[in-house]
Design a protein around this motif. Structure first.
Motif, PDB file in Angstrom:
ATOM      1  N   GLY A  12      -0.869  17.473  10.016  1.00 36.76           N
ATOM      2  CA  GLY A  12      -1.936  17.495  10.995  1.00 36.76           C
ATOM      3  C   GLY A  12      -3.112  16.584  10.689  1.00 36.76           C
ATOM      4  O   GLY A  12      -4.142  16.654  11.354  1.00 36.76           O
ATOM      5  N   GLN A  13      -2.946  15.722   9.706  1.00 37.02           N
ATOM      6  CA  GLN A  13      -4.050  14.847   9.296  1.00 37.02           C
ATOM      7  C   GLN A  13      -3.704  13.384   9.527  1.00 37.02           C
ATOM      8  O   GLN A  13      -2.552  13.033   9.782  1.00 37.02           O
ATOM      9  N   GLY A  14      -4.722  12.558   9.408  1.00 33.35           N
ATOM     10  CA  GLY A  14      -4.488  11.122   9.398  1.00 33.35           C
ATOM     11  C   GLY A  14      -3.991  10.691   8.028  1.00 33.35           C
ATOM     12  O   GLY A  14      -3.741  11.514   7.151  1.00 33.35           O
ATOM     13  N   LEU A  15      -3.849   9.414   7.851  1.00 30.17           N
ATOM     14  CA  LEU A  15      -3.331   8.881   6.594  1.00 30.17           C
ATOM     15  C   LEU A  15      -4.480   8.521   5.657  1.00 30.17           C
ATOM     16  O   LEU A  15      -5.540   8.059   6.087  1.00 30.17           O
TER      17      LEU A  15
ATOM     18  N   PHE B 261       0.848  -1.190   0.000  1.00 25.84           N
ATOM     19  CA  PHE B 261       0.000   0.000   0.000  1.00 25.84           C
ATOM     20  C   PHE B 261       0.889   1.246   0.000  1.00 25.84           C
ATOM     21  O   PHE B 261       2.008   1.228   0.503  1.00 25.84           O
TER      22      PHE B 261
ATOM     23  N   PHE C 249       3.860   7.270   2.891  1.00 25.99           N
ATOM     24  CA  PHE C 249       4.253   6.064   3.594  1.00 25.99           C
ATOM     25  C   PHE C 249       3.931   4.838   2.760  1.00 25.99           C
ATOM     26  O   PHE C 249       2.834   4.701   2.222  1.00 25.99           O
TER      27      PHE C 249
ATOM     28  N   PHE D 205       4.964  -0.319   8.470  1.00 27.13           N
ATOM     29  CA  PHE D 205       5.053   0.919   7.703  1.00 27.13           C
ATOM     30  C   PHE D 205       6.515   1.255   7.461  1.00 27.13           C
ATOM     31  O   PHE D 205       7.370   1.030   8.315  1.00 27.13           O
TER      32      PHE D 205
ATOM     33  N   LEU E 196       3.395   0.778   2.996  1.00 24.15           N
ATOM     34  CA  LEU E 196       2.977  -0.212   3.998  1.00 24.15           C
ATOM     35  C   LEU E 196       3.012  -1.597   3.381  1.00 24.15           C
ATOM     36  O   LEU E 196       2.540  -1.784   2.250  1.00 24.15           O
TER      37      LEU E 196
ATOM     38  N   LEU F 230      -5.368   6.425   1.983  1.00 27.30           N
ATOM     39  CA  LEU F 230      -4.870   5.454   1.014  1.00 27.30           C
ATOM     40  C   LEU F 230      -4.772   6.060  -0.376  1.00 27.30           C
ATOM     41  O   LEU F 230      -5.725   6.671  -0.860  1.00 27.30           O
TER      42      LEU F 230
ATOM     43  N   SER G  60       1.939  -5.596   4.385  1.00 27.27           N
ATOM     44  CA  SER G  60       1.284  -6.442   5.367  1.00 27.27           C
ATOM     45  C   SER G  60       1.212  -7.874   4.865  1.00 27.27           C
ATOM     46  O   SER G  60       1.185  -8.126   3.661  1.00 27.27           O
TER      47      SER G  60
ATOM     48  N   TYR H 244       0.267   5.236   1.377  1.00 26.06           N
ATOM     49  CA  TYR H 244      -0.597   6.181   2.059  1.00 26.06           C
ATOM     50  C   TYR H 244       0.047   7.562   2.014  1.00 26.06           C
ATOM     51  O   TYR H 244       1.278   7.697   1.967  1.00 26.06           O
TER      52      TYR H 244
ATOM     53  N   ILE I 219       2.311  -6.231  10.030  1.00 28.90           N
ATOM     54  CA  ILE I 219       1.952  -4.970   9.376  1.00 28.90           C
ATOM     55  C   ILE I 219       3.102  -4.020   9.644  1.00 28.90           C
ATOM     56  O   ILE I 219       3.385  -3.707  10.801  1.00 28.90           O
TER      57      ILE I 219
ATOM     58  N   LYS J  95      -3.180   0.400  -3.749  1.00 24.78           N
ATOM     59  CA  LYS J  95      -2.792  -0.854  -3.118  1.00 24.78           C
ATOM     60  C   LYS J  95      -2.555  -1.917  -4.185  1.00 24.78           C
ATOM     61  O   LYS J  95      -3.108  -1.839  -5.292  1.00 24.78           O
TER      62      LYS J  95
ATOM     63  N   GLN K 192       0.008  11.419   4.015  1.00 28.05           N
ATOM     64  CA  GLN K 192      -0.387  12.145   5.225  1.00 28.05           C
ATOM     65  C   GLN K 192      -0.088  13.625   5.042  1.00 28.05           C
ATOM     66  O   GLN K 192       1.077  14.014   4.939  1.00 28.05           O
TER      67      GLN K 192
END
Lengths: 111, 117
Positions: free
Chosen positions: A41-44, A34, A90, A101, A92, A46, A94, A36, A99, A49, A38
């Protein structure tokens, strides 16, 4: 040991230029892969994949990535970057039991 | 637009205090992940649950951290007692696992920024 390497900590490219972010993995078998993104100040979120099948996968925001088994790589590309692409990226990997990163690549865009 | 929610968004506390972070996964997702992000260590997987059962918490310091899913709509991460080195951004993510993959797309919450003084 399983690992994910993003060799570039920080990359700066000019707006409109092409981009390639590197990701190398070390796994016993082909993992699920994957990318991702970011924003500050935010989440990740997608981008794309790869599980199996076509080794060139298309994602959102004009990104694509190519899985190369022989090189254990899953590099992210974009033909022409926009200022809004400035963020941290990032990789990733898995598997059934792990998992992991990568450490991330910070992308800066030069006007 | 379904999304993962996390509360609180920011938390400042003193060393030794208990901290509880909450996460509401996307409805219907059966897997929940907890991550910690710091400048030094990057993104670290602390624990994850599938169908509310803990599958892997090997990344979590067991002496002070605990993670639970009291029900399918709530996941909690607790630190007791907290220490300055726990200062970080804690992310929750949820996903839908199929029988063919250990993890499919993870949907991340906005994170809880924890500062322990």
């Amino acid at each position: 040991a399983q690992s994910v390497t993003q060799p570039d900590i920080h990359i700066t490219v000019s707006e409109g230029a092409s981009l390639e972010l590197r990701c190398n993995y070390s796994y016993g078998a082909t993992p699920y892969l994957f990318w991702y993104v970011q924003s500050p100040g935010q989440g990740l979120q997608l981008l794309l994949k790869y599980f199996s099948g076509d080794t060139l996968v298309q994602g959102i925001k004009g990104f694509e990535a190519e899985f190369k088994r022989s090189q254990s790589s899953f590099n992210l590309r974009k033909p022409s970057v926009h200022w809004s692409d400035a963020a941290e990226y990032f990789c990733l990997c898995s598997s059934a039991s792990k998992i992991i990163f990568g450490s991330g690549t910070r992308l800066s865009i030069r006007p | 637009d379904a999304r993962v929610t996390q509360t609180p968004r920011h938390k400042v506390t003193e060393m030794g205090q208990e901290v509880t972070m909450r996460c509401q996964p996307i409805l219907g997702h059966n897997t929940v992940f907890w991550y910690r992000q710091t400048m030094m260590q990057g993104l670290e997987l602390l624990a994850y649950f599938r169908n509310r059962a803990p599958l892997d918490d090997s990344g979590m310091p067991k002496d002070r951290f605990s993670a639970e899913m009291p029900d399918a709509t709530l996941a909690t991460l607790k630190i007791q007692p907290s220490e300055p080195r726990d200062s970080a951004v804690y992310f929750c993510a949820s996903g839908l696992n199929t029988r063919f993959s250990s993890t499919d797309t993870q949907y991340f919450g906005p994170g809880t920024r924890l500062t322990v003084l």
